[in-house]
Motif scaffolding. Structure first.
Motif, PDB file in Angstrom:
ATOM      1  N   ALA A  59     159.446  46.800  50.796  1.00  0.00           N
ATOM      2  CA  ALA A  59     160.201  48.050  50.660  1.00  0.00           C
ATOM      3  C   ALA A  59     161.688  47.773  50.484  1.00  0.00           C
ATOM      4  N   VAL A  60     162.214  46.802  51.239  1.00  0.00           N
ATOM      5  CA  VAL A  60     163.640  46.460  51.135  1.00  0.00           C
ATOM      6  C   VAL A  60     163.933  45.886  49.745  1.00  0.00           C
ATOM      7  N   LEU A  67     164.123  50.540  42.761  1.00  0.00           N
ATOM      8  CA  LEU A  67     162.855  51.205  42.460  1.00  0.00           C
ATOM      9  C   LEU A  67     162.609  52.311  43.473  1.00  0.00           C
ATOM     10  N   PRO A  68     162.080  53.439  43.034  1.00  0.00           N
ATOM     11  CA  PRO A  68     161.890  54.571  43.942  1.00  0.00           C
ATOM     12  C   PRO A  68     160.828  54.293  45.004  1.00  0.00           C
ATOM     13  N   HIS A  73     153.742  51.885  47.138  1.00  0.00           N
ATOM     14  CA  HIS A  73     152.308  51.655  47.338  1.00  0.00           C
ATOM     15  C   HIS A  73     151.734  50.712  46.288  1.00  0.00           C
ATOM     16  N   ARG A  74     152.202  50.818  45.053  1.00  0.00           N
ATOM     17  CA  ARG A  74     151.721  49.909  43.994  1.00  0.00           C
ATOM     18  C   ARG A  74     152.075  48.471  44.317  1.00  0.00           C
ATOM     19  N   PHE A  75     153.311  48.249  44.743  1.00  0.00           N
ATOM     20  CA  PHE A  75     153.758  46.893  45.036  1.00  0.00           C
ATOM     21  C   PHE A  75     153.141  46.360  46.326  1.00  0.00           C
ATOM     22  N   TYR A  76     152.895  47.227  47.325  1.00  0.00           N
ATOM     23  CA  TYR A  76     152.195  46.794  48.535  1.00  0.00           C
ATOM     24  C   TYR A  76     150.807  46.284  48.144  1.00  0.00           C
ATOM     25  N   ASP A  77     150.114  47.074  47.339  1.00  0.00           N
ATOM     26  CA  ASP A  77     148.765  46.711  46.918  1.00  0.00           C
ATOM     27  C   ASP A  77     148.781  45.399  46.143  1.00  0.00           C
ATOM     28  N   TRP A  78     149.708  45.275  45.233  1.00  0.00           N
ATOM     29  CA  TRP A  78     149.820  44.061  44.424  1.00  0.00           C
ATOM     30  C   TRP A  78     150.094  42.862  45.318  1.00  0.00           C
ATOM     31  N   ALA A  79     151.057  42.975  46.224  1.00  0.00           N
ATOM     32  CA  ALA A  79     151.407  41.857  47.104  1.00  0.00           C
ATOM     33  C   ALA A  79     150.243  41.496  48.020  1.00  0.00           C
ATOM     34  N   ARG A  80     149.557  42.496  48.554  1.00  0.00           N
ATOM     35  CA  ARG A  80     148.411  42.231  49.426  1.00  0.00           C
ATOM     36  C   ARG A  80     147.335  41.451  48.687  1.00  0.00           C
ATOM     37  N   LYS A  81     147.056  41.856  47.465  1.00  0.00           N
ATOM     38  CA  LYS A  81     146.012  41.179  46.695  1.00  0.00           C
ATOM     39  C   LYS A  81     146.434  39.770  46.296  1.00  0.00           C
ATOM     40  N   VAL A  82     147.691  39.604  45.936  1.00  0.00           N
ATOM     41  CA  VAL A  82     148.182  38.279  45.557  1.00  0.00           C
ATOM     42  C   VAL A  82     148.120  37.332  46.755  1.00  0.00           C
ATOM     43  N   MET A  83     148.481  37.824  47.938  1.00  0.00           N
ATOM     44  CA  MET A  83     148.529  36.971  49.124  1.00  0.00           C
ATOM     45  C   MET A  83     147.172  36.802  49.801  1.00  0.00           C
ATOM     46  N   SER A  84     146.159  37.525  49.343  1.00  0.00           N
ATOM     47  CA  SER A  84     144.875  37.498  50.037  1.00  0.00           C
ATOM     48  C   SER A  84     144.051  36.245  49.740  1.00  0.00           C
ATOM     49  N   VAL A  85     144.373  35.526  48.684  1.00  0.00           N
ATOM     50  CA  VAL A  85     143.606  34.343  48.311  1.00  0.00           C
ATOM     51  C   VAL A  85     144.554  33.151  48.226  1.00  0.00           C
ATOM     52  N   THR A  86     144.122  32.060  48.819  1.00  0.00           N
ATOM     53  CA  THR A  86     144.944  30.846  48.810  1.00  0.00           C
ATOM     54  C   THR A  86     144.810  30.130  47.467  1.00  0.00           C
ATOM     55  N   ALA A 111     153.038  45.476  37.363  1.00  0.00           N
ATOM     56  CA  ALA A 111     154.321  45.285  38.043  1.00  0.00           C
ATOM     57  C   ALA A 111     155.423  44.959  37.036  1.00  0.00           C
ATOM     58  N   ILE A 112     155.123  44.087  36.106  1.00  0.00           N
ATOM     59  CA  ILE A 112     156.107  43.712  35.084  1.00  0.00           C
ATOM     60  C   ILE A 112     156.479  44.927  34.242  1.00  0.00           C
ATOM     61  N   GLY A 113     155.510  45.759  33.918  1.00  0.00           N
ATOM     62  CA  GLY A 113     155.787  46.971  33.139  1.00  0.00           C
ATOM     63  C   GLY A 113     156.750  47.904  33.864  1.00  0.00           C
ATOM     64  N   ILE A 114     156.541  48.082  35.168  1.00  0.00           N
ATOM     65  CA  ILE A 114     157.435  48.932  35.961  1.00  0.00           C
ATOM     66  C   ILE A 114     158.839  48.345  35.967  1.00  0.00           C
TER      67      ILE A 114
END
Length: 130
Positions: A59-60, A67-68, A73-86, A111-114
């Motif tokens: 968020a920070v 970014l608004p 929520h989009r970036f939380y979801d993206w980060a969670r999925k990226v970090m979920s697999v080693t 994410a890149i599009g945003i």
């Protein structure tokens, strides 16, 4: 990212993320943290790592990037999925077969599009964000 591109980006961001500039963000960080905590409402339990430690930095960063809040929520979801697999799991054949890499690619493109749209907006109307 590899040099020379990494060197160029690091030089640009290195002047932005100084100890003093981060300290100046403290009121924003406190406000964002309080907003996230307030969003827990009457929940009986929260997971400090998943619900707070993972969400506050994202968020920070999004606020610093201008970014608004509604895009969080989009970036939380993206980060969670990226970090979920080693990286080791990504190298395993079954992860690749499950379409994980393709799904990550789609999330990355979103994410890149945003971010590209935000850059276009800032070229036309500069702001005080990065």
């Amino acid at each position: 990212m590899d040099p020379p591109r990494h060197t160029r980006v690091r030089r640009i961001l290195g002047t932005t993320f100084t100890p003093g500039s981060i300290a100046a963000c403290e009121p924003q960080i406190v406000r964002i943290t309080n907003e996230i905590l307030d969003g827990f409402g009457d929940r009986d339990r929260i997971d400090l790592v998943a619900d707070l430690a993972h969400t506050v930095p994202i968020a920070v960063i999004l606020e610093i990037l201008g970014l608004p809040a509604e895009d969080r929520h989009r970036f939380y979801d993206w980060a969670r999925k990226v970090m979920s697999v080693t990286p080791e799991e990504v190298a395993q054949e079954e992860v690749a077969q499950e379409g994980y890499l393709e799904a990550l690619g789609e999330l990355q493109q979103e994410a890149i599009g945003i971010l590209r749209e935000k850059v276009r907006q800032r070229k036309n109307k500069p702001g005080d964000d990065i």
